[in-house]
Scaffold this motif. Structure first.
Motif, PDB file in Angstrom:
ATOM      1  N   GLY A  78       6.570  11.767  -1.852  1.00 18.53           N
ATOM      2  CA  GLY A  78       6.244  13.120  -1.196  1.00 18.53           C
ATOM      3  C   GLY A  78       4.822  12.231  -0.726  1.00 18.53           C
ATOM      4  O   GLY A  78       4.108  11.186  -0.491  1.00 18.53           O
ATOM      5  N   GLU A  79       3.384  13.170  -0.500  1.00 21.31           N
ATOM      6  CA  GLU A  79       2.102  13.039   0.056  1.00 21.31           C
ATOM      7  C   GLU A  79       1.878  11.643  -0.618  1.00 21.31           C
ATOM      8  O   GLU A  79       1.039  11.359   0.178  1.00 21.31           O
ATOM      9  CB  GLU A  79       1.900  14.441   0.308  1.00 21.31           C
ATOM     10  CG  GLU A  79       1.806  15.416   1.473  1.00 21.31           C
ATOM     11  CD  GLU A  79       2.004  16.437   1.688  1.00 21.31           C
ATOM     12  OE1 GLU A  79       0.566  16.806   1.456  1.00 21.31           O
ATOM     13  OE2 GLU A  79       2.846  17.382   2.205  1.00 21.31           O
ATOM     14  N   ARG A  80       1.957  12.238  -2.159  1.00 25.33           N
ATOM     15  CA  ARG A  80       1.072  11.055  -3.370  1.00 25.33           C
ATOM     16  C   ARG A  80       1.588  10.110  -2.246  1.00 25.33           C
ATOM     17  O   ARG A  80       0.324   8.982  -2.556  1.00 25.33           O
ATOM     18  CB  ARG A  80       0.762  11.787  -4.452  1.00 25.33           C
ATOM     19  CG  ARG A  80       0.044  10.865  -5.326  1.00 25.33           C
ATOM     20  CD  ARG A  80       0.886  11.527  -7.025  1.00 25.33           C
ATOM     21  NE  ARG A  80       1.801  11.908  -7.285  1.00 25.33           N
ATOM     22  CZ  ARG A  80       2.385  10.181  -7.350  1.00 25.33           C
ATOM     23  NH1 ARG A  80       1.817   9.197  -7.808  1.00 25.33           N
ATOM     24  NH2 ARG A  80       3.803  10.854  -7.965  1.00 25.33           N
ATOM     25  N   GLU A  81       3.009   9.517  -2.614  1.00 28.42           N
ATOM     26  CA  GLU A  81       3.239   8.587  -2.681  1.00 28.42           C
ATOM     27  C   GLU A  81       2.561   8.091  -1.392  1.00 28.42           C
ATOM     28  O   GLU A  81       2.093   6.245  -1.125  1.00 28.42           O
ATOM     29  CB  GLU A  81       4.177   8.118  -3.214  1.00 28.42           C
ATOM     30  CG  GLU A  81       5.172   8.447  -4.290  1.00 28.42           C
ATOM     31  CD  GLU A  81       5.357   9.963  -4.245  1.00 28.42           C
ATOM     32  OE1 GLU A  81       5.580  10.054  -5.595  1.00 28.42           O
ATOM     33  OE2 GLU A  81       4.806  11.174  -3.652  1.00 28.42           O
ATOM     34  N   LEU A  82       2.839   8.610   0.010  1.00 26.68           N
ATOM     35  CA  LEU A  82       2.215   8.035   1.369  1.00 26.68           C
ATOM     36  C   LEU A  82       0.414   7.844   0.747  1.00 26.68           C
ATOM     37  O   LEU A  82      -0.129   6.532   1.851  1.00 26.68           O
ATOM     38  CB  LEU A  82       2.355   9.560   2.054  1.00 26.68           C
ATOM     39  CG  LEU A  82       2.089   9.107   3.500  1.00 26.68           C
ATOM     40  CD1 LEU A  82       2.297   8.049   3.821  1.00 26.68           C
ATOM     41  CD2 LEU A  82       2.003  10.955   4.407  1.00 26.68           C
ATOM     42  N   GLU A  83      -0.045   8.649   0.750  1.00 26.69           N
ATOM     43  CA  GLU A  83      -1.984   8.144   0.637  1.00 26.69           C
ATOM     44  C   GLU A  83      -1.810   7.073  -0.215  1.00 26.69           C
ATOM     45  O   GLU A  83      -2.530   6.323   0.036  1.00 26.69           O
ATOM     46  CB  GLU A  83      -2.211   8.981  -0.314  1.00 26.69           C
ATOM     47  CG  GLU A  83      -3.920   9.383  -0.398  1.00 26.69           C
ATOM     48  CD  GLU A  83      -4.466   9.526   0.644  1.00 26.69           C
ATOM     49  OE1 GLU A  83      -5.312   8.619   1.138  1.00 26.69           O
ATOM     50  OE2 GLU A  83      -4.516  10.540   1.751  1.00 26.69           O
ATOM     51  N   GLU A  84      -1.031   6.677  -1.534  1.00 26.50           N
ATOM     52  CA  GLU A  84      -1.351   5.467  -2.116  1.00 26.50           C
ATOM     53  C   GLU A  84      -1.048   4.276  -0.859  1.00 26.50           C
ATOM     54  O   GLU A  84      -1.461   2.740  -1.140  1.00 26.50           O
ATOM     55  CB  GLU A  84      -0.131   5.291  -3.291  1.00 26.50           C
ATOM     56  CG  GLU A  84      -0.707   6.699  -4.254  1.00 26.50           C
ATOM     57  CD  GLU A  84       0.437   6.937  -5.759  1.00 26.50           C
ATOM     58  OE1 GLU A  84       1.773   6.122  -5.461  1.00 26.50           O
ATOM     59  OE2 GLU A  84      -0.329   7.424  -6.677  1.00 26.50           O
ATOM     60  N   ARG A  85       0.773   4.689  -0.430  1.00 25.53           N
ATOM     61  CA  ARG A  85       0.911   3.238   0.450  1.00 25.53           C
ATOM     62  C   ARG A  85       0.152   3.320   1.269  1.00 25.53           C
ATOM     63  O   ARG A  85      -0.803   1.780   1.929  1.00 25.53           O
ATOM     64  CB  ARG A  85       2.411   4.156   1.316  1.00 25.53           C
ATOM     65  CG  ARG A  85       2.747   2.975   1.553  1.00 25.53           C
ATOM     66  CD  ARG A  85       3.673   0.837   0.929  1.00 25.53           C
ATOM     67  NE  ARG A  85       4.180   0.129   1.256  1.00 25.53           N
ATOM     68  CZ  ARG A  85       5.596   0.053   2.116  1.00 25.53           C
ATOM     69  NH1 ARG A  85       6.089   1.267   1.046  1.00 25.53           N
ATOM     70  NH2 ARG A  85       5.881  -0.629   2.820  1.00 25.53           N
ATOM     71  N   LEU A  86      -0.757   4.512   2.048  1.00 24.10           N
ATOM     72  CA  LEU A  86      -0.980   3.766   2.896  1.00 24.10           C
ATOM     73  C   LEU A  86      -2.311   3.255   2.685  1.00 24.10           C
ATOM     74  O   LEU A  86      -3.776   2.378   3.126  1.00 24.10           O
ATOM     75  CB  LEU A  86      -1.677   5.794   3.737  1.00 24.10           C
ATOM     76  CG  LEU A  86      -3.359   5.464   5.119  1.00 24.10           C
ATOM     77  CD1 LEU A  86      -2.288   4.650   6.017  1.00 24.10           C
ATOM     78  CD2 LEU A  86      -3.087   6.707   5.025  1.00 24.10           C
ATOM     79  N   SER A  87      -3.498   3.380   1.429  1.00 22.67           N
ATOM     80  CA  SER A  87      -4.236   2.814   1.157  1.00 22.67           C
ATOM     81  C   SER A  87      -4.209   1.288   0.501  1.00 22.67           C
ATOM     82  O   SER A  87      -5.431   0.192   0.394  1.00 22.67           O
ATOM     83  CB  SER A  87      -4.553   3.798  -0.321  1.00 22.67           C
ATOM     84  OG  SER A  87      -4.072   3.044  -1.154  1.00 22.67           O
ATOM     85  N   ALA A  88      -2.899   0.585   0.443  1.00 19.19           N
ATOM     86  CA  ALA A  88      -2.325  -0.175   0.048  1.00 19.19           C
ATOM     87  C   ALA A  88      -1.710  -1.154   1.599  1.00 19.19           C
ATOM     88  O   ALA A  88      -1.877  -2.665   1.281  1.00 19.19           O
ATOM     89  CB  ALA A  88      -1.305  -0.553  -0.914  1.00 19.19           C
ATOM     90  N   THR A  89      -2.219  -0.616   2.348  1.00 19.35           N
ATOM     91  CA  THR A  89      -1.493  -1.105   3.379  1.00 19.35           C
ATOM     92  C   THR A  89      -2.257  -1.719   4.631  1.00 19.35           C
ATOM     93  O   THR A  89      -3.304  -1.000   4.733  1.00 19.35           O
ATOM     94  CB  THR A  89       0.081  -0.625   3.652  1.00 19.35           C
ATOM     95  OG1 THR A  89       0.792  -0.003   2.988  1.00 19.35           O
ATOM     96  CG2 THR A  89       0.527  -1.616   5.357  1.00 19.35           C
ATOM     97  N   GLU A  90      -3.070  -2.798   4.871  1.00 20.79           N
ATOM     98  CA  GLU A  90      -3.558  -2.974   5.718  1.00 20.79           C
ATOM     99  C   GLU A  90      -3.213  -2.844   7.460  1.00 20.79           C
ATOM    100  O   GLU A  90      -4.337  -2.068   7.750  1.00 20.79           O
ATOM    101  CB  GLU A  90      -3.731  -5.047   5.677  1.00 20.79           C
ATOM    102  CG  GLU A  90      -5.179  -5.484   6.323  1.00 20.79           C
ATOM    103  CD  GLU A  90      -5.358  -6.807   6.616  1.00 20.79           C
ATOM    104  OE1 GLU A  90      -5.636  -7.491   7.095  1.00 20.79           O
ATOM    105  OE2 GLU A  90      -4.505  -7.738   6.040  1.00 20.79           O
TER     106      GLU A  90
END
Length: 249
Positions: A78-90
């Motif tokens: 969901g959106e929470r996991e997307l936010e986490e992936r976004l912040s962890a990917t350069e």
């Protein structure tokens, strides 16, 4: 979920053996089925031998090639996991599919997404196909390796991606710029619309720019998954990945 077919079974045992719960195999001396049985037994996965008619019922299809598996696939995110992936990917690369309803298209997009290093596939909650057995089979492994992020409000999600520094490129036949001339090297979300309908108005408005593919023949457009494949490989080309990092077709 029940998946079926030799290739789908091999893919599941390669990528998610721990999530394969049980298997049904046809009574057959076929070498390919015997090899799969050995693999299943080595993994301590329960195997039941049965006849073709029961396999037809289990798979809800006659194209099972003598094997059906019960697999617990990774859940959509969901959106929470997307936010986490976004912040962890350069330098993320997202494929955004706006209300794609054909399971074959979604499966083919997942397969190409895996091949081109896509960070994740983003889809809206409504009017979008889920992870069905057909999607799984067509994806040929992509369903296990590429996360699907299902979001409530696609326009809001695109705006959030923009705030995080991701450029939003929409694919549209009426675009003035050809994809091969656009700068696709940076953090990017590539957005494609539904089969036959294209991008919705609000989705289009969220795009930073639109791109198209040149059409030299008489047809007006490409199949969705084909267009996605061409565009993703153009992104990959522009990112100048070393040949040693790429596999061969």
């Amino acid at each position: 979920m029940r998946i079926f077919g030799l290739h789908a079974a091999r893919t599941a045992l390669e990528h998610v053996p721990e999530q394969t719960r049980r298997a049904w195999l046809n009574r057959s001396p076929d070498r390919k089925l015997l090899a799969l049985r050995e693999r299943l037994e080595a993994l301590d996965i329960p195997v039941e031998t049965t006849d073709r008619k029961r396999l037809d019922r289990l798979a809800d299809s006659s194209h099972h090639q003598g094997i059906v598996l019960e697999v617990a696939l990774p859940p959509e995110k969901g959106e929470r996991e997307l936010e986490e992936r976004l912040s962890a990917t350069e330098k993320p690369l997202f494929l955004v599919l706006d209300q794609v309803q054909d399971p074959h298209n979604l499966g083919a997009c997942l397969r190409t997404a895996d091949a081109t290093g896509v960070t994740g596939v983003v889809v809206p909650k409504d009017r979008t196909v889920g992870l069905t057995p057909t999607v799984y089979k067509v994806a040929c492994g992509g369903a296990e390796t590429v996360p699907i992020y299902r979001v409530t409000n696609l326009a809001r999600t695109l705006r959030r991606l923009k705030e995080a520094g991701v450029w939003i490129a929409g694919a549209a036949g009426e675009a003035e710029q050809v994809a091969f001339e656009a700068d696709l090297k940076g953090p990017l979300a590539l957005v494609l619309g539904a089969e036959g309908k294209g991008l919705r108005r609000l989705t289009r408005q969220c795009c930073d720019f639109l791109v198209k593919l040149p059409m030299a023949g008489s047809v007006e457009s490409l199949n969705l998954s084909v267009a996605a494949g061409v565009l993703l490989y153009e992104v990959l080309r522009q990112r100048e990945m070393k040949n040693s990092d790429l596999g061969c077709v």
